[in-house]
Design an enzyme around this catalytic site. Structure first.
Site, PDB file in Angstrom:
ATOM      1  N   THR A 198      -3.531   1.146   7.125  1.00  0.00           N
ATOM      2  CA  THR A 198      -2.198   0.766   7.579  1.00  0.00           C
ATOM      3  C   THR A 198      -1.611   1.941   8.354  1.00  0.00           C
ATOM      4  O   THR A 198      -1.503   3.043   7.833  1.00  0.00           O
ATOM      5  CB  THR A 198      -1.280   0.416   6.395  1.00  0.00           C
TER       6      THR A 198
ATOM      7  N   ASP B 127       0.812  -1.210   0.000  1.00  0.00           N
ATOM      8  CA  ASP B 127       0.000   0.000   0.000  1.00  0.00           C
ATOM      9  C   ASP B 127       0.845   1.259   0.000  1.00  0.00           C
ATOM     10  O   ASP B 127       0.458   2.289   0.539  1.00  0.00           O
ATOM     11  CB  ASP B 127      -0.919   0.034   1.231  1.00  0.00           C
TER      12      ASP B 127
ATOM     13  N   LEU C 123       1.011   5.276   2.623  1.00  0.00           N
ATOM     14  CA  LEU C 123       0.507   4.108   3.336  1.00  0.00           C
ATOM     15  C   LEU C 123      -1.001   4.065   3.125  1.00  0.00           C
ATOM     16  O   LEU C 123      -1.655   5.111   3.064  1.00  0.00           O
ATOM     17  CB  LEU C 123       0.804   4.203   4.841  1.00  0.00           C
ATOM     18  N   ASP C 124      -1.534   2.874   3.036  1.00  0.00           N
ATOM     19  CA  ASP C 124      -2.961   2.720   2.867  1.00  0.00           C
ATOM     20  C   ASP C 124      -3.713   3.308   4.059  1.00  0.00           C
ATOM     21  O   ASP C 124      -3.171   3.407   5.157  1.00  0.00           O
ATOM     22  CB  ASP C 124      -3.287   1.230   2.713  1.00  0.00           C
ATOM     23  N   ARG C 125      -4.971   3.671   3.854  1.00  0.00           N
ATOM     24  CA  ARG C 125      -5.798   4.259   4.908  1.00  0.00           C
ATOM     25  C   ARG C 125      -5.737   3.443   6.201  1.00  0.00           C
ATOM     26  O   ARG C 125      -5.564   3.989   7.297  1.00  0.00           O
ATOM     27  CB  ARG C 125      -7.260   4.341   4.436  1.00  0.00           C
TER      28      ARG C 125
END
Length: 371
Positions: free
Chosen positions: A190, A8, A186-188
């Protein structure tokens, strides 16, 4: 934009150039409307500062959910935005306020209060930040879970970039107007360490390090299955999922596939759950999530790859009384724990670590009490 990152995690280099009639008794200003499937979908009317759209449901939409229908009828808005607008009592069906899940019938009349259109620039917002380090060239932040890094369709506010724009006077603009300072992502869901550039020179240097894979990234994860090997490297190419556009998959010899390599090491095992240290060697979208899922050990609470989005104490312990039904975690158990890179100005190797957040620690504490 250089897409080269860990799970991500997208690296941002130089950005490319970006180049029925309303009811008469409303007293509003009629705006341009358009048709859907050739039927009478009405037009738009402005009442004060708000814009409404009046639509007569066409035969082709008979039986559809209202949120799905309005997403198609109102260009430029995501289904999430449409759903949120309906939940805020922004839609009526034949004069009655409805929920997003309501099924519509042909010839019914919808009045929908249009959401605010997104802006092209980052809007500063006073959002608290956990700053791990700061100097005149960069900032290192511990991103909380649930925070989107930069504005995108359906997520125009509450982002990391909005918080950064409010707190810092100067950030790099290499990534474009909606990504000030953002070198990677970074993913939402993570959490963990992310580095932000204050100047363009620092941004370019960091982007090059990510692109050349000299940045060391370490993640902590909890899997929803037992991993038998103590450590291993997963070398499996990752590409677009064949029929789910929001997922990635192990795909060999496909035009979207790229080589992907992930090292993992088991920290501890607790029944059918495993705490694991993960170090991605390459960087592909959802890399860690896809590779661990491929092992048969998807990350706990990973909505896309594990098939569940929350876990309770009862689910962890195997008991299901009322006292143990409280949700402990409602997002993927993945945390960017460490980030090591060469400081663009001093040339020194620097390592930054973010402690495990409270929601993941709740799960760890329960697991470590299991026999």
């Amino acid at each position: 934009m250089i897409k080269d990152s860990s799970d991500d995690d997208i690296v941002f280099g130089p950005a490319a150039s970006e180049s029925d009639v309303p009811n008469e008794d409303l007293g509003g200003e009629e705006l341009d409307g358009d048709d859907l499937d050739g039927d009478d979908t009405g037009g738009e009317v402005r009442i004060g500062e708000e814009v409404f759209r009046d639509i007569v449901v066409p035969e082709s939409a008979n039986g559809q959910r209202i949120d799905f229908f309005l997403t198609q009828a109102c260009d430029g808005f995501s289904r999430t935005q449409i759903t949120q607008a309906i939940q805020a009592e922004g839609a009526t069906l034949d004069g009655r306020t409805v929920r997003p899940s309501v099924r519509i019938q042909a010839s019914q009349r919808i009045r929908f209060r249009m959401p605010e259109p997104p802006t092209d620039d980052t809007v500063p917002e006073n959002i608290p930040l956990d700053v791990l380090y700061e100097d005149d060239g960069l900032v290192v932040v511990n991103k909380p879970p649930g925070m989107v890094v930069h504005p995108a369709r359906g997520n125009w506010t509450g982002t990391l970039t909005s918080a950064l724009a409010f707190r810092f006077q100067s950030l790099s603009d290499v990534g474009g107007p909606t990504r000030p300072g953002i070198v990677h992502r970074l993913d939402r869901d993570t959490s963990g360490v992310i580095v932000v550039a204050k100047t363009n020179a620092v941004h370019m240097h960091l982007s090059e390090q990510f692109a050349n894979r000299v940045v060391e990234k370490e993640y902590f994860a909890i899997t929803a299955a037992r991993i038998d090997r103590d450590r291993d490297i997963i070398d499996m190419p990752i590409g677009r999922h064949p029929y789910q556009r929001d997922k990635m998959a192990i795909r060999e010899h496909h035009e979207t596939s790229k080589p992907a390599s992930t090292f993992y090491e088991v920290i501890s095992r607790h029944g059918r759950f495993t705490q694991v240290r993960v170090k991605p060697k390459t960087g592909r979208t959802h890399q860690i999530r896809v590779h661990l899922s491929h092992l048969g050990a998807a990350i706990l609470c990973d909505r896309l790859y594990a098939g569940h989005a929350e876990v309770t104490m009862g689910m962890l312990t195997g008991t299901h009384d009322e006292t143990k039904d409280k949700v402990l975690l409602d997002r993927q158990a993945l945390h960017a724990r460490k980030l090591t890179f060469e400081h663009p100005q001093s040339g020194k190797s620097m390592t930054f670590e973010a402690p495990l957040p409270a929601d993941i620690m709740r799960v760890v504490n329960v697991l470590e009490r299991l026999p």
